[in-house]
Write a protein that holds these residues in place. Structure first.
Motif, short mmCIF file in Angstrom:
data_model
loop_
_atom_site.label_atom_id
_atom_site.label_comp_id
_atom_site.label_asym_id
_atom_site.label_seq_id
_atom_site.Cartn_x
_atom_site.Cartn_y
_atom_site.Cartn_z
N UNK A 112 8.27 -31.80 29.40
CA UNK A 112 7.77 -33.14 29.69
C UNK A 112 6.28 -33.12 30.02
N UNK A 113 5.86 -32.15 30.83
CA UNK A 113 4.45 -32.06 31.21
C UNK A 113 3.56 -31.85 29.99
N UNK A 114 4.00 -30.97 29.09
CA UNK A 114 3.22 -30.72 27.87
C UNK A 114 3.13 -31.98 27.02
N UNK A 115 4.24 -32.69 26.90
CA UNK A 115 4.27 -33.90 26.07
C UNK A 115 3.38 -35.01 26.66
N UNK A 116 3.58 -35.30 27.94
CA UNK A 116 2.83 -36.39 28.56
C UNK A 116 1.35 -36.04 28.70
N UNK A 117 1.03 -34.77 28.95
CA UNK A 117 -0.38 -34.37 29.05
C UNK A 117 -1.08 -34.54 27.71
N UNK A 118 -0.38 -34.21 26.63
CA UNK A 118 -0.97 -34.39 25.30
C UNK A 118 -1.29 -35.86 25.04
N UNK A 119 -0.33 -36.74 25.33
CA UNK A 119 -0.55 -38.17 25.11
C UNK A 119 -1.66 -38.71 26.02
N UNK A 120 -1.70 -38.24 27.27
CA UNK A 120 -2.75 -38.68 28.18
C UNK A 120 -4.13 -38.24 27.72
N UNK A 121 -4.20 -37.01 27.20
CA UNK A 121 -5.49 -36.50 26.71
C UNK A 121 -5.95 -37.28 25.49
N UNK A 122 -5.03 -37.57 24.59
CA UNK A 122 -5.38 -38.38 23.41
C UNK A 122 -5.87 -39.75 23.85
N UNK A 123 -5.24 -40.33 24.87
CA UNK A 123 -5.66 -41.63 25.37
C UNK A 123 -7.05 -41.56 25.99
N UNK A 124 -7.35 -40.47 26.70
CA UNK A 124 -8.66 -40.33 27.34
C UNK A 124 -9.77 -40.07 26.34
N UNK A 125 -9.43 -39.57 25.16
CA UNK A 125 -10.46 -39.29 24.16
C UNK A 125 -11.19 -40.56 23.73
N UNK A 126 -10.59 -41.71 23.96
CA UNK A 126 -11.26 -42.97 23.63
C UNK A 126 -12.52 -43.17 24.44
N UNK A 127 -12.56 -42.58 25.65
CA UNK A 127 -13.72 -42.75 26.53
C UNK A 127 -14.77 -41.67 26.37
N UNK A 128 -14.46 -40.62 25.60
CA UNK A 128 -15.39 -39.50 25.46
C UNK A 128 -16.67 -39.98 24.77
N UNK A 129 -17.82 -39.59 25.34
CA UNK A 129 -19.11 -39.96 24.77
C UNK A 129 -19.70 -41.20 25.38
N UNK A 130 -18.90 -41.93 26.17
CA UNK A 130 -19.42 -43.14 26.79
C UNK A 130 -20.29 -42.79 27.99
N UNK A 131 -21.28 -43.59 28.24
CA UNK A 131 -22.15 -43.41 29.41
C UNK A 131 -22.77 -44.74 29.78
N UNK A 132 -22.87 -44.98 31.08
CA UNK A 132 -23.48 -46.24 31.55
C UNK A 132 -24.17 -45.93 32.88
N UNK A 133 -25.28 -45.26 32.81
CA UNK A 133 -25.91 -44.72 34.01
C UNK A 133 -27.13 -45.49 34.46
N UNK A 134 -27.30 -45.49 35.74
CA UNK A 134 -28.61 -45.87 36.28
C UNK A 134 -29.52 -44.65 36.12
N UNK A 135 -30.82 -44.87 36.23
CA UNK A 135 -31.75 -43.75 36.05
C UNK A 135 -31.54 -42.69 37.12
N UNK A 136 -31.26 -43.13 38.34
CA UNK A 136 -31.05 -42.18 39.43
C UNK A 136 -29.84 -41.30 39.20
#
Length: 378
Positions: A26-50
């Motif tokens: 179960x851990x392997x299965x759910x971790x895989x799906x969670x990682x695939x879901x998180x890949x949607x946010x990879x590369x995003x950035x919204x930073x202040x200069x500081x």
């Protein structure tokens, strides 16, 4: 006193090994799906200069990388273990007992004098270890890992640590004050703060606006860019200052609680936040239900093994194990769904928190007792 003989140790070992195998799957299965879901946010950035400068100084890339996504998923594993142990206990016990029954080992154990009550007590002994593991994960690992995971993700994506679903931001009641926070950051700072102060007879006394605030221990905030409107009986006046102190029970720990689901908070955190809500006459049903669920949830492992026992007495050889595993998966999904359903219905309908938290486990326990009675009558 309940003593464990060789046969019972063998049965416990087989059950715990099966539960561990199911849990890992179960851990392997759910971790895989969670990682695939998180890949949607990879590369995003919204930073202040500081903040960007801070990440550069630390030698870290200034966005949500695949490595951070993997770390976020890894930190969520304790929460998955906590949620899945009862379901893994049901499916693992079903698999172990079905395998033993198919090889006639369960029949041999019963013929050697292992009564149904002894078999149930053996399963309860194994389930007690799982219940202890669930409690330790829920109290020690999950609150820490969940909060750390949310902070890492919030810093990477420059998200707030707490914000309500309203466009006006987060609202908190503290004594005679109502506090509106437009943005609460993960570094113990607030942005766009407004404090409405009321008199004991519920008349508006003052409105304080601050562009930013920073917390200083033990109970003090330093407000910057302060504009304070004071209302008298027939007049009002406005005071401005660069900074001022604000003493409040609201602190970063209290705000951080809102980043973690109530079911994954510690008992101590739940108790303190529930008390804060009750003292300020706010709705606390959701957190009261979560508090009772935290107390009851580890014990559901005992209910699950009791529910699995009647299936182990079946000697079906054609599709027996696979059918029982499928039944276990369906029962696990049903339990998970009922757990969430009764929690939501309890909040909506203002049911007693204890009843809302224990109803699914009680329903499964009654079902298990009925099936055991039916099996013994056969």
């Amino acid at each position: 006193m309940f003593k464990v003989n060789t046969h019972q140790r063998y049965l416990m070992r087989e059950v715990l090994a099966a539960v561990l195998l199911v849990l890992l799957a179960f851990l392997a299965l759910f971790s895989f799906f969670n990682f695939v879901d998180e890949l949607r946010n990879v590369g995003r950035a919204d930073y202040t200069a500081g903040r960007a400068a801070l990440f550069v100084a630390l030698g870290l890339p200034g966005d949500y990388t695949a490595g951070r996504a993997a770390l976020f998923v890894a930190l969520g594993l304790p929460g998955l273990v906590y949620e899945l142990i009862p379901i893994a206990a049901l499916i693992g016990t079903l698999y172990a007992l079905s395998t033993l029954a198919r090889h006639s080992e369960l029949t041999v154990l019963r013929a050697s004098g292992l009564a149904t009550s002894d078999l149930l007590m053996t399963l309860f002994r194994a389930a007690a270890l799982l219940a202890l593991l669930t409690f330790v994960f829920g109290e020690v690992l999950v609150p820490f890992s969940e909060r750390l995971a949310q902070e890492i993700k919030a810093k990477a994506l420059s998200k707030v640590i707490a914000r309500s679903g309203l466009e006006s931001g987060l609202w908190i009641k503290d004594g005679r004050s109502f506090i509106n926070i437009r943005k609460a950051n993960s570094d113990s700072t607030l942005e766009g703060l407004r404090i409405y102060r009321f008199t004991p007879d519920n008349a508006l006394e003052s409105v304080t606006d601050a562009s930013a605030a920073r917390f200083q221990v033990p109970d003090r905030w330093i407000l910057n860019g302060v504009v304070r409107t004071i209302l008298d009986a027939d007049s009002s006046r406005v005071e401005s200052s660069d900074s001022m102190e604000w003493h409040s029970a609201v602190n970063p720990d209290l705000l951080a609680i809102l980043t973690v689901a109530p079911e994954r908070m510690s008992l101590y955190g739940l108790f303190n936040y529930t008390r804060h809500l009750v003292e300020n006459k706010q709705k606390a049903e959701r957190y009261q239900i979560a508090l009772w669920k935290k107390l009851v949830y580890p014990l559901t492992a005992l209910v699950m093994v009791a529910l699995a026992l009647p299936f182990g007495y079946s000697h079906d050889r054609v599709g027996g194990v696979s059918l029982k595993i499928f039944s276990g998966v369906m029962l696990g999904i049903l339990f998970y769904a009922l757990n969430g359903l009764f929690s939501n219905l309890g909040v909506i309908n203002s049911w007693p928190p204890f009843a809302s938290a224990t109803a699914p486990a009680a329903l499964f326990l009654v079902t298990a007792m009925g099936l055991l009675w039916w099996v013994e009558r056969r």
